[in-house]
Design an enzyme around this catalytic site. Structure first.
Site, mmCIF file in Angstrom:
data_model
loop_
_atom_site.group_PDB
_atom_site.id
_atom_site.type_symbol
_atom_site.label_atom_id
_atom_site.label_comp_id
_atom_site.label_asym_id
_atom_site.label_seq_id
_atom_site.Cartn_x
_atom_site.Cartn_y
_atom_site.Cartn_z
ATOM 1 N N SER A 1 -3.869 5.428 3.080
ATOM 2 C CA SER A 1 -3.314 4.413 3.963
ATOM 3 C C SER A 1 -3.879 4.512 5.383
ATOM 4 C CB SER A 1 -1.786 4.551 4.027
ATOM 5 O OG SER A 1 -1.251 3.645 4.958
ATOM 6 N N SER B 1 -2.230 2.774 7.724
ATOM 7 C CA SER B 1 -1.100 2.229 8.472
ATOM 8 C C SER B 1 -0.751 3.044 9.710
ATOM 9 C CB SER B 1 0.128 2.113 7.562
ATOM 10 O OG SER B 1 -0.081 1.131 6.576
ATOM 11 N N THR C 1 5.659 0.013 0.839
ATOM 12 C CA THR C 1 4.545 -0.344 -0.030
ATOM 13 C C THR C 1 4.896 -0.002 -1.478
ATOM 14 O OG1 THR C 1 2.140 -0.214 -0.302
ATOM 15 C CG2 THR C 1 3.290 1.847 0.220
ATOM 16 N N LYS D 1 8.621 -2.368 -3.012
ATOM 17 C CA LYS D 1 8.854 -3.602 -2.260
ATOM 18 C C LYS D 1 10.025 -4.417 -2.817
ATOM 19 C CE LYS D 1 4.173 -4.282 -0.473
ATOM 20 N NZ LYS D 1 3.033 -5.238 -0.352
ATOM 21 N N GLY E 1 -4.541 -12.509 -10.679
ATOM 22 C CA GLY E 1 -3.440 -11.559 -10.660
ATOM 23 C C GLY E 1 -2.104 -12.273 -10.585
ATOM 24 N N GLY F 1 0.967 -10.320 -9.787
ATOM 25 C CA GLY F 1 1.940 -9.407 -9.194
ATOM 26 C C GLY F 1 2.480 -9.904 -7.862
ATOM 27 N N GLY F 2 3.049 -8.977 -7.095
ATOM 28 C CA GLY F 2 3.676 -9.328 -5.829
ATOM 29 C C GLY F 2 2.729 -9.939 -4.825
ATOM 30 N N TYR G 1 -9.074 -3.583 0.756
ATOM 31 C CA TYR G 1 -9.727 -3.172 1.992
ATOM 32 C C TYR G 1 -10.492 -1.856 1.853
ATOM 33 C CZ TYR G 1 -5.475 -0.329 2.513
ATOM 34 O OH TYR G 1 -4.434 0.559 2.310
ATOM 35 N N GLY H 1 -9.854 -7.302 2.745
ATOM 36 C CA GLY H 1 -8.468 -7.247 3.138
ATOM 37 C C GLY H 1 -8.125 -6.448 4.383
#
Length: 412
Positions: free
Chosen positions: A13, A15, A52, A56, A117, A119-120, A193, A214
């Site tokens: 990550s 973040s 994450t 979520k 895809g 998914g979320g 990303y 991303g």
């Protein structure tokens, strides 16, 4: 802990780096096993959280209020503890995805959009596309109405969005689809990303199709979380500065060019000036083979050498923050070009043929051979590189020009 990110596995990550660069608060990464999630959320020893995978949706029952955006998408990735102790859940991926597409000049208005895809993140992409006026949205999945085996209902899409993990580190080089199956495609968005440019994004770039990876989405959604945490938006110029700083810190600098053009010398100087690790791919090949490049050619042939070279390009191309010098023929393989470009800005070192070093070069022993080689390889060098740098003067001069260009490119 005041602010941080929770998830099950957070090894790769960015973040914490992004939020700390915003300069308003400290930020921690907290890896939680599923059985400890509820106790952590209810403990409320924090002011704000990002969430994450795989939590979520799992955190939604713990929120006292959930934004309309988060309800529409069906997941929460940001939680704010209000002054009265109640928990407010929101989803900043929507803002991040929209900002990423807009920055790349990709508009959904009136377009047919294929979202890979289900998914979320797919829900986020579909919500953004619909909100931006998409004429039609087709979801491609392994078991839905439109599958990867039968793309006939999606083949006329104008924009392709990848929300799957296909192509993400450590599975670099994989792609969920080929753009040959989307002849009308004018835009590609990939939420991955790491690497910076997936195989899908690289294919789009080679076709001249507007595209983006991303990393900006990650930074922009963090900026939206900052606004929720601090009660005020992050200035736009600060968002851009943090993104560019992050990009420059992780992007490789890759040197290509004719044999003897000075790639190793310039690369070492550049790495020292930037405090980066230097990797000479020919040296990596020699270490693995246990013999020099000329010995590999003499004993095992060029094909064996190229095999070692592909392995080295794949291994180091997926890493980040390096200065990499490729061999003279590294660009002969499309696989190598993609491997080096996935995380790198590529520079072509140019030097007059009569100034190229030829000693110990298996394929360029004299000027006549160099002329023939240059004629064959020049189109591939041009295809592989972002910028050409003259290296007929001192190598320190070339190194400085690359340094200046690299950081200038990161600011635009």
């Amino acid at each position: 802990m005041e602010y941080g990110l929770i998830g099950e596995r957070l090894g790769h990550s960015y973040s914490a780096e992004i939020h700390r660069a915003f300069g308003a608060y400290d930020y921690e990464l907290v890896s939680l096993p599923p059985e400890k999630l509820e106790a952590f959320i209810r403990g409320r020893e924090y002011r704000g959280l990002n969430v994450t995978i795989p939590y979520k949706q799992a955190v939604m029952p713990f929120c006292d209020e959930i934004s309309g955006t988060a309800r529409k998408i069906g997941s929460v990735n940001t939680i704010v503890r209000r002054p009265d102790g109640s928990l407010y859940g929101d989803n900043t991926d929507y803002a991040g995805f929209a900002a990423m597409a807009a920055r790349a000049g990709i508009s959904f208005d009136g377009k047919k959009v294929a979202v890979l895809g289900s998914g979320g993140t797919s829900l986020t992409a579909r919500a953004v596309a619909a909100g931006a006026g998409a004429a039609e949205i087709v979801t491609v999945s392994r078991k839905g109405d439109v599958t990867y085996d039968d793309l006939s209902k999606a083949a006329d899409s104008d924009i392709v969005v990848n929300t799957t993990p296909v192509g993400m580190y450590p599975h670099n080089g994989e792609s969920p689809v080929s753009l040959e199956r989307f002849p009308r495609c004018t835009g590609v968005v990939d939420v991955i990303y790491n690497p910076l440019r997936t195989a899908l994004v690289s294919e789009a770039a080679e076709r001249g199709v507007a595209c983006t990876g991303g990393l900006y989405m990650l930074t922009a959604q963090a900026a939206r979380a900052y606004a929720l945490f601090c009660g005020a938006p992050l200035p736009e110029d600060r968002l851009e500065a943090v993104y560019r700083s992050l990009l420059a810190s992780v992007e490789n600098i890759v040197l290509v060019g004719m044999p003897g053009s000075g790639k190793t010398t310039v690369g070492r100087i550049l790495a020292e000036r930037l405090g980066r690790t230097f990797v000479d791919l020919d040296a990596a090949v020699e270490q693995k083979a246990g013999m020099t490049v000329p010995e590999i050619f003499a004993r095992r042939g060029e094909e064996t050498f190229r095999g070692y070279e592909r392995e080295a390009a794949a291994e180091y191309g997926r890493q980040k923050g390096l200065v990499i010098a490729g061999g003279g023929g590294i660009v002969l393989s499309a696989q190598n070009r993609a491997a080096l470009r996935q995380n790198g800005r590529v520079y072509l070192l140019e030097r007059r043929l009569d100034r190229l070093e030829t000693a110990g070069r298996p394929l360029s022993g004299d000027l006549s051979a160099l002329r023939e080689m240059a004629a064959r390889r020049q189109p591939l060098y041009a295809l592989a590189c972002d910028t050409a740098i003259d290296n007929n003067a001192a190598p320190e001069t070339a190194a400085e020009r690359i340094r200046e260009d690299f950081y200038e490119a990161a600011c635009h």
